[in-house]
Motif scaffolding. Structure first.
Motif, PDB file in Angstrom:
ATOM      1  N   LEU A 250      93.381 140.638  92.928  1.00  0.00           N
ATOM      2  CA  LEU A 250      92.146 140.474  93.691  1.00  0.00           C
ATOM      3  C   LEU A 250      91.848 139.003  93.896  1.00  0.00           C
ATOM      4  O   LEU A 250      91.455 138.586  95.004  1.00  0.00           O
ATOM      5  CB  LEU A 250      90.981 141.147  92.955  1.00  0.00           C
TER       6      LEU A 250
ATOM      7  N   GLU B  41      84.953 140.968  98.199  1.00  0.00           N
ATOM      8  CA  GLU B  41      85.740 141.579  97.129  1.00  0.00           C
ATOM      9  C   GLU B  41      85.739 143.102  97.247  1.00  0.00           C
ATOM     10  O   GLU B  41      86.769 143.752  97.052  1.00  0.00           O
ATOM     11  CB  GLU B  41      85.193 141.178  95.748  1.00  0.00           C
TER      12      GLU B  41
ATOM     13  N   LEU C 287      89.028 145.487  97.638  1.00  0.00           N
ATOM     14  CA  LEU C 287      89.333 146.525  96.658  1.00  0.00           C
ATOM     15  C   LEU C 287      89.352 147.923  97.265  1.00  0.00           C
ATOM     16  O   LEU C 287      90.164 148.769  96.889  1.00  0.00           O
ATOM     17  CB  LEU C 287      88.317 146.469  95.510  1.00  0.00           C
TER      18      LEU C 287
ATOM     19  N   ALA D  90      93.461 147.354  98.859  1.00  0.00           N
ATOM     20  CA  ALA D  90      94.089 147.286  97.536  1.00  0.00           C
ATOM     21  C   ALA D  90      95.477 147.904  97.526  1.00  0.00           C
ATOM     22  O   ALA D  90      95.660 149.035  97.964  1.00  0.00           O
ATOM     23  CB  ALA D  90      93.203 147.967  96.496  1.00  0.00           C
TER      24      ALA D  90
ATOM     25  N   VAL E  60      96.494 144.759  93.209  1.00  0.00           N
ATOM     26  CA  VAL E  60      95.052 144.529  93.322  1.00  0.00           C
ATOM     27  C   VAL E  60      94.272 145.640  92.631  1.00  0.00           C
ATOM     28  O   VAL E  60      93.240 145.389  91.993  1.00  0.00           O
ATOM     29  CB  VAL E  60      94.648 144.421  94.808  1.00  0.00           C
TER      30      VAL E  60
ATOM     31  N   TYR F 267      90.412 146.612  89.647  1.00  0.00           N
ATOM     32  CA  TYR F 267      89.230 147.353  90.085  1.00  0.00           C
ATOM     33  C   TYR F 267      88.265 147.665  88.951  1.00  0.00           C
ATOM     34  O   TYR F 267      87.055 147.419  89.073  1.00  0.00           O
ATOM     35  CB  TYR F 267      89.631 148.657  90.787  1.00  0.00           C
TER      36      TYR F 267
END
Length: 400
Positions: A319, A359, A363, A367, A371, A375
């Motif tokens: 991330l 962000e 996510l 993602a 990534v 989470y």
């Protein structure tokens, strides 16, 4: 019904059906379907199972029957006590549901249901404590037989023995839903959520009675909580889809095109490709040339990763890396005085960043496996941002 007895019954039916003329088969099927439909409607799946099995023999290509057969076999797993027997019921249930899908059954959650059943039919365990496990098995058996009061007593006794037993509280809520006592169902679903707020099921289950009562706004909030709890679970996405279908909402992430492809072998070797139109966009005033920073920033993370994540031995896309790369693009695009009219994608990225939701977008919309590992940690402190992103963007078809 024991497995060997059931198998004997099927063999007997096969023998008897071979001597029936086609017209008799049709008449028998109609009678069987009528009787089975009554039992299915009454949630008496175990009683319906022998009828559904007979129908499957007469009409093997009946998609609806295969679906109900799978459901009845799953119900049987809650009554059986022998682990090998339970295993076989799971395997058969999965096979019937897969066939229902192949035949075109339209149940929206069918894929998720199939995926939730282990291919090898392994029997799930509720508790390491033998007494608690036995109580849960007995409760499941009573529930499957429609004996809701007896089931509730067993669930609640199990919860007394183990106050952390999430599924005892959850299934107590299910009992009250079956009794159409929605206020008590809500009490028990909330208890399950208190036990473990990081399991999506109670949020999603609690939406069902709200939908039945046409309390769509409240149901939406529950489906949203389920989704942000486990966004990569097909059940949670299906829950949002069900709400959207009833309310006419359009679901979707913002339409953001990232014209840069980046790949890495994890050992420092990287490959960056940029769409040709973006490479030639320096003469434009839309900020497209800023996308060069995406690949450059991600390439730098091949050495930065070990500094940021000293406890991880192998590089992964994170991330932090994706956020750094997208923000580098936004920074360059907005700093360029020539870029007076940002592309729609860049403008949307800037909007998300300004709102503190970049962000969440990464996510929930971008993602990959790397990534995704970030989470749970992000959710701990930023559940409100994830919720805002879902409400403001996903539930509005990508944002107004």
């Amino acid at each position: 019904m024991k497995t060997h007895t059931l198998f004997a019954l099927i063999l007997a039916l096969l023998v008897s059906l071979t001597v029936l003329p086609a017209r008799a088969q049709v008449e028998d099927a109609k009678n069987l379907k009528e009787r089975a439909a009554v039992l299915v409607k009454q949630s008496k799946l175990i009683e319906a199972l022998p009828l559904l099995e007979q129908i499957a023999i007469i009409e093997p290509e009946n998609a609806d029957n295969q679906f109900h057969l799978g459901a009845a076999l799953l119900a049987q797993t809650r009554v059986a006590t022998d682990k090998e027997e339970i295993k076989q019921f799971f395997i058969r249930a999965r096979k019937a549901l897969i066939k229902a899908k192949q035949l075109g059954h339209q149940e929206p959650k069918l894929d998720a249901i199939i995926q939730s059943i282990p291919e090898n039919g392994s029997v799930p365990s509720y508790s390491k404590n033998a007494e608690t496990e036995q109580l849960m098995r007995e409760a499941e058996s009573f529930f499957a037989q429609g004996k809701m009061d007896e089931a509730l007593k067993k669930y609640q006794k199990a919860l007394q023995l183990d106050p952390t037993l999430y599924y005892a509280a959850l299934y107590s809520g299910d009992v009250f839903v079956q009794k159409s006592d929605f206020s008590n169902a809500e009490v028990w679903y909330q208890k399950a959520i208190q036990i473990d707020p990081n399991i999506e099921t109670a949020y999603r289950y609690s939406a069902t009675p709200l939908m039945r009562q046409k309390k769509y706004d409240q149901a939406r909030d529950r489906y949203v909580e389920a989704y942000i709890t486990e966004p990569f679970n097909k059940y949670t996405a299906a829950g949002l889809g069900q709400w959207a279908q009833v309310t006419g909402a359009t679901l979707g992430h913002p339409n953001i095109e990232i014209p840069t492809n980046f790949s890495s072998d994890g050992n420092g070797k990287t490959n960056i490709t940029l769409d040709a139109n973006s490479l030639l966009s320096g003469k434009k005033d839309d900020g497209s040339s800023a996308w060069l920073m995406y690949g450059i920033t991600r390439a730098n993370w091949q050495t930065e990763f070990v500094k940021k994540f000293p406890n991880e031995k192998v590089y992964r896309h994170s991330l932090a890396e994706e956020l750094d790369a997208l923000r580098a693009v936004i920074t360059l695009a907005t700093a360029d005085k020539k870029a007076k009219n940002l592309t729609a994608s860049l403008a949307k990225l800037k909007e998300l960043n300004d709102k503190g939701l970049l962000e969440s977008y990464i996510l929930l919309a971008r993602a990959d496996k790397g990534v995704y590992q970030d989470y749970a940690e992000y959710r701990k402190l930023n559940r409100d941002k994830l919720r805002r992103y879902v409400v403001e963007y996903i539930l509005t078809g990508g944002g107004k």
